[in-house]
Motif scaffolding. Structure first.
Motif, PDB file in Angstrom:
ATOM      1  N   ASP A  55       0.993  -1.150  -0.032  1.00 12.69           N
ATOM      2  CA  ASP A  55       0.196  -0.200   0.102  1.00 12.69           C
ATOM      3  C   ASP A  55       0.954   1.241   0.038  1.00 12.69           C
ATOM      4  OD1 ASP A  55      -2.068  -1.684   0.034  1.00 12.69           O
ATOM      5  OD2 ASP A  55      -2.436  -1.142   2.412  1.00 12.69           O
ATOM      6  N   LEU A  56       1.924   1.295   0.782  1.00  9.49           N
ATOM      7  CA  LEU A  56       2.843   2.505   0.927  1.00  9.49           C
ATOM      8  C   LEU A  56       3.474   2.648  -0.471  1.00  9.49           C
ATOM      9  CD1 LEU A  56       4.606   1.906   4.413  1.00  9.49           C
ATOM     10  CD2 LEU A  56       2.572   3.506   3.913  1.00  9.49           C
ATOM     11  N   VAL A  57       3.918   1.720  -1.124  1.00  7.71           N
ATOM     12  CA  VAL A  57       4.408   1.865  -2.413  1.00  7.71           C
ATOM     13  C   VAL A  57       3.502   2.360  -3.142  1.00  7.71           C
ATOM     14  CG1 VAL A  57       5.313   0.446  -4.448  1.00  7.71           C
ATOM     15  CG2 VAL A  57       6.283  -0.164  -2.156  1.00  7.71           C
ATOM     16  N   ARG A  58       2.365   1.837  -3.401  1.00 11.21           N
ATOM     17  CA  ARG A  58       1.283   2.440  -4.259  1.00 11.21           C
ATOM     18  C   ARG A  58       0.936   3.865  -4.204  1.00 11.21           C
ATOM     19  NH1 ARG A  58      -2.785  -2.989  -4.011  1.00 11.21           N
ATOM     20  NH2 ARG A  58      -1.822  -3.866  -5.744  1.00 11.21           N
ATOM     21  N   ILE A  59       0.983   4.269  -2.761  1.00 13.32           N
ATOM     22  CA  ILE A  59       0.479   5.596  -2.347  1.00 13.32           C
ATOM     23  C   ILE A  59       1.609   6.590  -2.877  1.00 13.32           C
ATOM     24  CG2 ILE A  59       0.092   7.251  -0.581  1.00 13.32           C
ATOM     25  CD1 ILE A  59      -1.356   4.711   0.755  1.00 13.32           C
ATOM     26  N   ILE A  60       2.707   6.303  -2.538  1.00 13.93           N
ATOM     27  CA  ILE A  60       4.128   6.939  -2.800  1.00 13.93           C
ATOM     28  C   ILE A  60       4.206   6.961  -4.324  1.00 13.93           C
ATOM     29  CG2 ILE A  60       6.568   7.021  -2.566  1.00 13.93           C
ATOM     30  CD1 ILE A  60       6.138   6.014   0.425  1.00 13.93           C
ATOM     31  N   ALA A  61       4.084   5.921  -4.897  1.00 10.75           N
ATOM     32  CA  ALA A  61       4.336   5.929  -6.326  1.00 10.75           C
ATOM     33  C   ALA A  61       3.420   6.637  -7.140  1.00 10.75           C
ATOM     34  CB  ALA A  61       4.135   4.475  -6.959  1.00 10.75           C
ATOM     35  N   ALA A  62       1.924   6.676  -6.703  1.00 10.42           N
ATOM     36  CA  ALA A  62       0.757   7.475  -7.558  1.00 10.42           C
ATOM     37  C   ALA A  62       1.328   8.967  -7.122  1.00 10.42           C
ATOM     38  CB  ALA A  62      -0.432   7.109  -6.691  1.00 10.42           C
ATOM     39  N   GLY A  63       1.727   9.414  -5.938  1.00  7.32           N
ATOM     40  CA  GLY A  63       2.013  10.501  -5.421  1.00  7.32           C
ATOM     41  C   GLY A  63       3.116  11.174  -6.524  1.00  7.32           C
ATOM     42  N   LEU A  64       4.345  10.479  -6.772  1.00  9.85           N
ATOM     43  CA  LEU A  64       5.278  10.645  -7.605  1.00  9.85           C
ATOM     44  C   LEU A  64       4.935  11.059  -8.865  1.00  9.85           C
ATOM     45  CD1 LEU A  64       8.143   8.537  -6.174  1.00  9.85           C
ATOM     46  CD2 LEU A  64       8.037  11.088  -5.839  1.00  9.85           C
ATOM     47  N   ARG A  65       4.009   9.952  -9.494  1.00  9.82           N
ATOM     48  CA  ARG A  65       3.619  10.257 -10.794  1.00  9.82           C
ATOM     49  C   ARG A  65       2.738  11.384 -11.027  1.00  9.82           C
ATOM     50  NH1 ARG A  65       4.029   4.336 -10.350  1.00  9.82           N
ATOM     51  NH2 ARG A  65       1.872   3.980  -9.786  1.00  9.82           N
ATOM     52  N   GLY A  66       1.798  11.553  -9.984  1.00 12.69           N
ATOM     53  CA  GLY A  66       0.982  12.675  -9.811  1.00 12.69           C
ATOM     54  C   GLY A  66       1.707  14.056 -10.233  1.00 12.69           C
ATOM     55  N   ALA A  67       3.117  14.005  -9.527  1.00 11.72           N
ATOM     56  CA  ALA A  67       3.824  15.266  -9.754  1.00 11.72           C
ATOM     57  C   ALA A  67       4.802  15.251 -10.869  1.00 11.72           C
ATOM     58  CB  ALA A  67       4.926  15.332  -8.517  1.00 11.72           C
ATOM     59  N   GLY A  68       4.458  14.362 -12.045  1.00  8.04           N
ATOM     60  CA  GLY A  68       5.163  14.541 -13.206  1.00  8.04           C
ATOM     61  C   GLY A  68       6.347  13.376 -13.506  1.00  8.04           C
ATOM     62  N   GLU A  69       6.491  12.619 -12.240  1.00  9.02           N
ATOM     63  CA  GLU A  69       7.570  11.617 -12.562  1.00  9.02           C
ATOM     64  C   GLU A  69       7.128  10.229 -13.384  1.00  9.02           C
ATOM     65  OE1 GLU A  69      10.655  10.623  -9.697  1.00  9.02           O
ATOM     66  OE2 GLU A  69      10.387  12.501  -8.341  1.00  9.02           O
ATOM     67  N   THR A  70       8.084   9.848 -14.100  1.00  7.40           N
ATOM     68  CA  THR A  70       7.713   8.556 -14.510  1.00  7.40           C
ATOM     69  C   THR A  70       8.439   7.551 -14.024  1.00  7.40           C
ATOM     70  OG1 THR A  70       7.490   9.641 -16.832  1.00  7.40           O
ATOM     71  CG2 THR A  70       7.950   7.286 -16.938  1.00  7.40           C
ATOM     72  N   ASP A  73       5.932   1.396  -9.753  1.00 10.67           N
ATOM     73  CA  ASP A  73       5.741   0.824  -8.505  1.00 10.67           C
ATOM     74  C   ASP A  73       6.973  -0.023  -7.906  1.00 10.67           C
ATOM     75  OD1 ASP A  73       3.420   2.005  -8.474  1.00 10.67           O
ATOM     76  OD2 ASP A  73       2.321   0.154  -7.977  1.00 10.67           O
ATOM     77  N   ASP A  74       7.496  -0.701  -8.820  1.00  7.18           N
ATOM     78  CA  ASP A  74       8.678  -1.483  -8.506  1.00  7.18           C
ATOM     79  C   ASP A  74       9.867  -0.614  -8.390  1.00  7.18           C
ATOM     80  OD1 ASP A  74       7.619  -3.938  -8.506  1.00  7.18           O
ATOM     81  OD2 ASP A  74       8.003  -4.461 -10.600  1.00  7.18           O
ATOM     82  N   GLU A  75      10.351   0.414  -9.049  1.00  4.27           N
ATOM     83  CA  GLU A  75      11.224   1.339  -8.947  1.00  4.27           C
ATOM     84  C   GLU A  75      11.018   2.210  -7.509  1.00  4.27           C
ATOM     85  OE1 GLU A  75      12.485   2.548 -13.465  1.00  4.27           O
ATOM     86  OE2 GLU A  75      10.549   3.326 -12.480  1.00  4.27           O
ATOM     87  N   VAL A  76       9.940   2.391  -7.230  1.00  6.70           N
ATOM     88  CA  VAL A  76       9.519   3.275  -5.765  1.00  6.70           C
ATOM     89  C   VAL A  76      10.194   2.153  -4.897  1.00  6.70           C
ATOM     90  CG1 VAL A  76       8.001   4.062  -4.331  1.00  6.70           C
ATOM     91  CG2 VAL A  76       7.912   4.744  -6.866  1.00  6.70           C
ATOM     92  N   ALA A  77       9.709   0.740  -4.880  1.00  2.00           N
ATOM     93  CA  ALA A  77       9.830  -0.072  -3.896  1.00  2.00           C
ATOM     94  C   ALA A  77      11.461  -0.178  -3.594  1.00  2.00           C
ATOM     95  CB  ALA A  77       9.308  -1.440  -4.053  1.00  2.00           C
ATOM     96  N   ALA A  78      12.243   0.248  -4.446  1.00  3.12           N
ATOM     97  CA  ALA A  78      13.591   0.034  -4.493  1.00  3.12           C
ATOM     98  C   ALA A  78      14.412   1.016  -3.811  1.00  3.12           C
ATOM     99  CB  ALA A  78      14.209  -0.290  -5.656  1.00  3.12           C
ATOM    100  N   LEU A  79      13.347   2.471  -3.869  1.00  3.21           N
ATOM    101  CA  LEU A  79      14.141   3.560  -3.352  1.00  3.21           C
ATOM    102  C   LEU A  79      14.464   3.521  -1.868  1.00  3.21           C
ATOM    103  CD1 LEU A  79      12.120   6.274  -5.126  1.00  3.21           C
ATOM    104  CD2 LEU A  79      14.280   5.618  -5.501  1.00  3.21           C
ATOM    105  N   ARG A  80      15.471   4.096  -1.505  1.00  2.00           N
ATOM    106  CA  ARG A  80      15.854   4.249  -0.179  1.00  2.00           C
ATOM    107  C   ARG A  80      15.231   5.482   0.684  1.00  2.00           C
ATOM    108  NH1 ARG A  80      19.458  -0.047   1.917  1.00  2.00           N
ATOM    109  NH2 ARG A  80      20.307  -0.908   0.211  1.00  2.00           N
ATOM    110  N   SER A  86       9.597   3.516   8.790  1.00  2.00           N
ATOM    111  CA  SER A  86       8.880   4.723   9.479  1.00  2.00           C
ATOM    112  C   SER A  86       9.132   5.981   8.535  1.00  2.00           C
ATOM    113  CB  SER A  86       9.394   4.964  10.629  1.00  2.00           C
ATOM    114  OG  SER A  86      10.708   5.603  10.758  1.00  2.00           O
ATOM    115  N   GLY A  87       9.909   5.994   7.768  1.00  2.00           N
ATOM    116  CA  GLY A  87       9.993   7.024   6.822  1.00  2.00           C
ATOM    117  C   GLY A  87       9.094   7.057   5.700  1.00  2.00           C
ATOM    118  N   TYR A  88       8.726   5.696   5.052  1.00  2.00           N
ATOM    119  CA  TYR A  88       7.921   5.504   3.995  1.00  2.00           C
ATOM    120  C   TYR A  88       6.509   5.746   4.599  1.00  2.00           C
ATOM    121  CZ  TYR A  88      11.461   2.974   1.356  1.00  2.00           C
ATOM    122  OH  TYR A  88      12.435   2.530   0.661  1.00  2.00           O
ATOM    123  N   VAL A  89       6.284   5.323   5.932  1.00  2.00           N
ATOM    124  CA  VAL A  89       5.011   5.558   6.663  1.00  2.00           C
ATOM    125  C   VAL A  89       4.640   7.180   6.755  1.00  2.00           C
ATOM    126  CG1 VAL A  89       3.785   5.396   8.605  1.00  2.00           C
ATOM    127  CG2 VAL A  89       4.925   3.388   7.691  1.00  2.00           C
TER     128      VAL A  89
END
Length: 103
Positions: A55-70, A73-80, A86-89
């Motif tokens: 869920d966290l991956v989906r939300i963060i990825a959708a937010g990044l795409r909403g801001a214009g990033e290509t 979800d898998d790429e977001v999951a690999a980001l540190r 707790s940072g992701y949350v």
């Protein structure tokens, strides 16, 4: 730079400062991903406070795409992120609050 009046937040992901926003398209993406019938159902789901790592991956990825990033979800999951899980949350919670607070 993030504009809080547009529901944007700033967060460091993968060592890079990024902007995230849940646009109408990003919210539609999340409705589909979570099987939510409408925005109210989506907000209620988020309001439970029970989110999986996926869920966290989906939300963060959708937010990044909403801001214009290509970015996938898998790429977001690999980001540190600082402070790990707790940072992701925090990022997802800040994004949800920026989108739904006052709604």
């Amino acid at each position: 730079m993030a504009n809080s009046h547009r529901g944007e937040i700033a967060a460091e992901l993968g060592g890079k400062q990024r902007t995230l926003v849940l646009t109408l398209g990003a919210l539609a993406e999340l409705e589909s991903a979570f099987g939510a019938a409408d925005l109210m159902a989506l907000a209620e789901r988020f309001g439970t406070g029970r989110l999986s790592a996926r869920d966290l991956v989906r939300i963060i990825a959708a937010g990044l795409r909403g801001a214009g990033e290509t970015i996938s979800d898998d790429e977001v999951a690999a980001l540190r992120v600082e402070n790990g899980v707790s940072g992701y949350v925090r990022i997802a919670a800040d994004l949800i609050a920026a989108t739904f607070d006052g709604a």
